[in-house]
Structures are given as C-alpha cells and as structure tokens.
Design a protein around this motif. Structure first.
Motif, short mmCIF file in Angstrom:
data_model
loop_
_atom_site.label_atom_id
_atom_site.label_comp_id
_atom_site.label_asym_id
_atom_site.label_seq_id
_atom_site.Cartn_x
_atom_site.Cartn_y
_atom_site.Cartn_z
N ALA A 87 0.85 -1.19 0.00
CA ALA A 87 0.00 0.00 0.00
C ALA A 87 0.89 1.24 0.00
O ALA A 87 1.90 1.29 0.69
N SER A 88 0.52 2.22 -0.79
CA SER A 88 1.26 3.47 -0.78
C SER A 88 0.90 4.25 0.48
O SER A 88 0.03 3.85 1.24
N ARG A 89 1.55 5.36 0.70
CA ARG A 89 1.22 6.22 1.85
C ARG A 89 0.25 7.32 1.45
O ARG A 89 -0.01 8.22 2.22
N HIS A 90 -0.28 7.24 0.26
CA HIS A 90 -1.21 8.27 -0.24
C HIS A 90 -2.56 8.04 0.41
O HIS A 90 -3.25 7.07 0.10
N GLU A 91 -2.96 8.91 1.30
CA GLU A 91 -4.15 8.69 2.12
C GLU A 91 -5.45 8.66 1.33
O GLU A 91 -6.47 8.23 1.83
N GLU A 93 -5.69 7.09 -1.72
CA GLU A 93 -5.54 6.03 -2.72
C GLU A 93 -6.34 4.80 -2.33
O GLU A 93 -6.15 4.25 -1.25
N GLY A 94 -7.24 4.36 -3.22
CA GLY A 94 -8.06 3.18 -2.94
C GLY A 94 -7.46 1.88 -3.43
O GLY A 94 -7.96 0.82 -3.12
N GLY A 95 -6.38 1.96 -4.18
CA GLY A 95 -5.75 0.77 -4.74
C GLY A 95 -4.43 0.44 -4.06
O GLY A 95 -3.97 1.17 -3.18
N VAL A 96 -3.84 -0.68 -4.48
CA VAL A 96 -2.57 -1.13 -3.92
C VAL A 96 -1.67 -1.59 -5.06
O VAL A 96 -2.13 -1.83 -6.18
N PHE A 97 -0.39 -1.72 -4.79
CA PHE A 97 0.57 -2.22 -5.76
C PHE A 97 0.71 -3.73 -5.61
O PHE A 97 0.87 -4.22 -4.49
N ARG A 98 0.63 -4.46 -6.72
CA ARG A 98 0.97 -5.89 -6.73
C ARG A 98 2.43 -5.96 -7.17
O ARG A 98 2.80 -5.42 -8.20
N VAL A 99 3.26 -6.61 -6.37
CA VAL A 99 4.68 -6.72 -6.68
C VAL A 99 5.08 -8.19 -6.81
O VAL A 99 4.51 -9.05 -6.14
N ASN A 100 6.02 -8.44 -7.69
CA ASN A 100 6.60 -9.77 -7.82
C ASN A 100 8.03 -9.65 -7.28
O ASN A 100 8.88 -9.01 -7.90
N TYR A 101 8.27 -10.21 -6.11
CA TYR A 101 9.55 -10.07 -5.45
C TYR A 101 10.68 -10.76 -6.21
O TYR A 101 11.85 -10.40 -6.03
N ARG A 102 10.37 -11.72 -7.07
CA ARG A 102 11.41 -12.41 -7.84
C ARG A 102 11.86 -11.62 -9.06
O ARG A 102 13.02 -11.62 -9.42
N THR A 103 10.91 -10.95 -9.74
CA THR A 103 11.23 -10.26 -10.98
C THR A 103 11.32 -8.75 -10.84
O THR A 103 11.84 -8.08 -11.72
N MET A 144 -4.38 12.96 -7.24
CA MET A 144 -5.33 11.87 -7.52
C MET A 144 -5.43 11.68 -9.02
O MET A 144 -5.41 12.63 -9.78
N GLY A 145 -5.52 10.46 -9.45
CA GLY A 145 -5.66 10.18 -10.86
C GLY A 145 -4.45 10.66 -11.64
O GLY A 145 -4.59 11.31 -12.67
N ALA A 146 -3.28 10.42 -11.12
CA ALA A 146 -2.05 10.91 -11.70
C ALA A 146 -1.96 10.55 -13.17
O ALA A 146 -2.31 9.47 -13.59
N SER A 147 -1.49 11.50 -13.97
CA SER A 147 -1.28 11.26 -15.38
C SER A 147 0.02 11.92 -15.80
O SER A 147 0.48 12.86 -15.15
N PRO A 148 0.63 11.48 -16.90
CA PRO A 148 1.89 12.08 -17.33
C PRO A 148 1.72 13.55 -17.58
O PRO A 148 0.69 13.98 -18.14
N GLN A 149 2.71 14.33 -17.19
CA GLN A 149 2.67 15.77 -17.45
C GLN A 149 3.30 16.02 -18.81
O GLN A 149 4.28 15.40 -19.16
#
Length: 151
Positions: A87-91, A93-103, A144-149
């Motif tokens: 989970a990010s520290r962004h208060e 944010e409703g989502g989470v990061f899925r990480v693959n610790y091997r790759t 929120m809803g970050a997009s490329p600048q």
C-alpha cells in the motif's frame, strides 16, 4: 541410550509431519487500502498473484454485509512467482501495488465496476529510474488520478 544429533532430530520432526504443509508458508497476504475513509482489504495469492478484495457494507435491518470483489481484468493468475501487495502512503488512494519479489515487476490494482482490476505488470528500466524526467521520460504528478505531465 544415545541422544539424537540435531540433523536426526530435524529428520524425525519432518517425518512426523510437524513442519510440513500449511505451517511452512501462508497461501495469501492481506493489505488494507491506504485511503483513510475506506474499509477495504485486498488479498493476494502469494504464488499466482491473483488479487481480490472485500469490504464492509451497510444493510438495513442487519449487522451489515461483507462485499467481496473477485479478480477481473489483469487481476487473475499470473506466471508463478513470489507476489505481495504494497500500500502506498497516499491517504486518498483506494488501490494497492501488486509486486513480484522475484522479478521486480509491479502493477496497480483497484476495484472498478465491482471487480478488482490491475494494470499490466511492468519493470522500471534502469535508465528511467536513475535519470531526471525529460521530454522523452515524462514525470507523473502526485495528485489523484495521476497522469503524465506534458512539457
């Protein structure tokens, strides 16, 4: 009678089933969404990377219900690996990061249309992670809803 050596003792415990099966590793990990006013918990299968989610819901005349969201687009089983949720520290944010610790691959997972969806797994390139943002490598805003600048 001679005492058992440590190797013999370990083999005896394993033979009796004392350290086999579920006691060796958990199948799932659970992480709350960082959003402070959302009571959602995400679950990941540590081997397949499949993500689902549940939260509490009000229902008149009852103590409430558990609302669960199954894996949708991108949240289903991935190639076998060693997956986790961060989970990010962004208060807000409703989502989470899925990480693959091997790759080192990562994706973002969140609830959308009553299913958990995840972006495609990506690995940051070494050049992008060490270089400052340029016109060729746009930065991402922190809102929120970050997009490329755009330059």
């Amino acid at each position: 009678m001679r005492p058992l050596g440590s190797a013999a003792l370990i083999l005896a415990v394993l033979a009796l089933g004392g350290l086999s099966g579920p006691a060796l590793a958990a199948s799932y990990d659970f992480v709350p969404a960082p959003q402070t006013d959302l009571n959602r918990i995400y679950r990941i299968d540590r081997i397949t990377g499949e993500v689902s989610s549940c939260q509490y819901g009000l229902q008149e005349g009852t103590v409430g219900v558990t609302l669960c969201y199954s894996a949708g687009e991108g949240a289903g089983a991935q190639p076998p690996g060693e997956y986790g949720l961060v989970a990010s520290r962004h208060e807000r944010e409703g989502g989470v990061f899925r990480v693959n610790y091997r790759t080192g691959q990562m994706s973002i997972c969140y609830v959308f249309d009553e299913r958990v969806v995840c972006t495609p797994q990506m690995t940051p390139s070494p050049a992008a992670s060490t270089a400052a943002p340029t016109a060729a490598t746009p930065s991402v805003s922190s809102g929120m809803g970050a997009s490329p600048q755009r330059p």
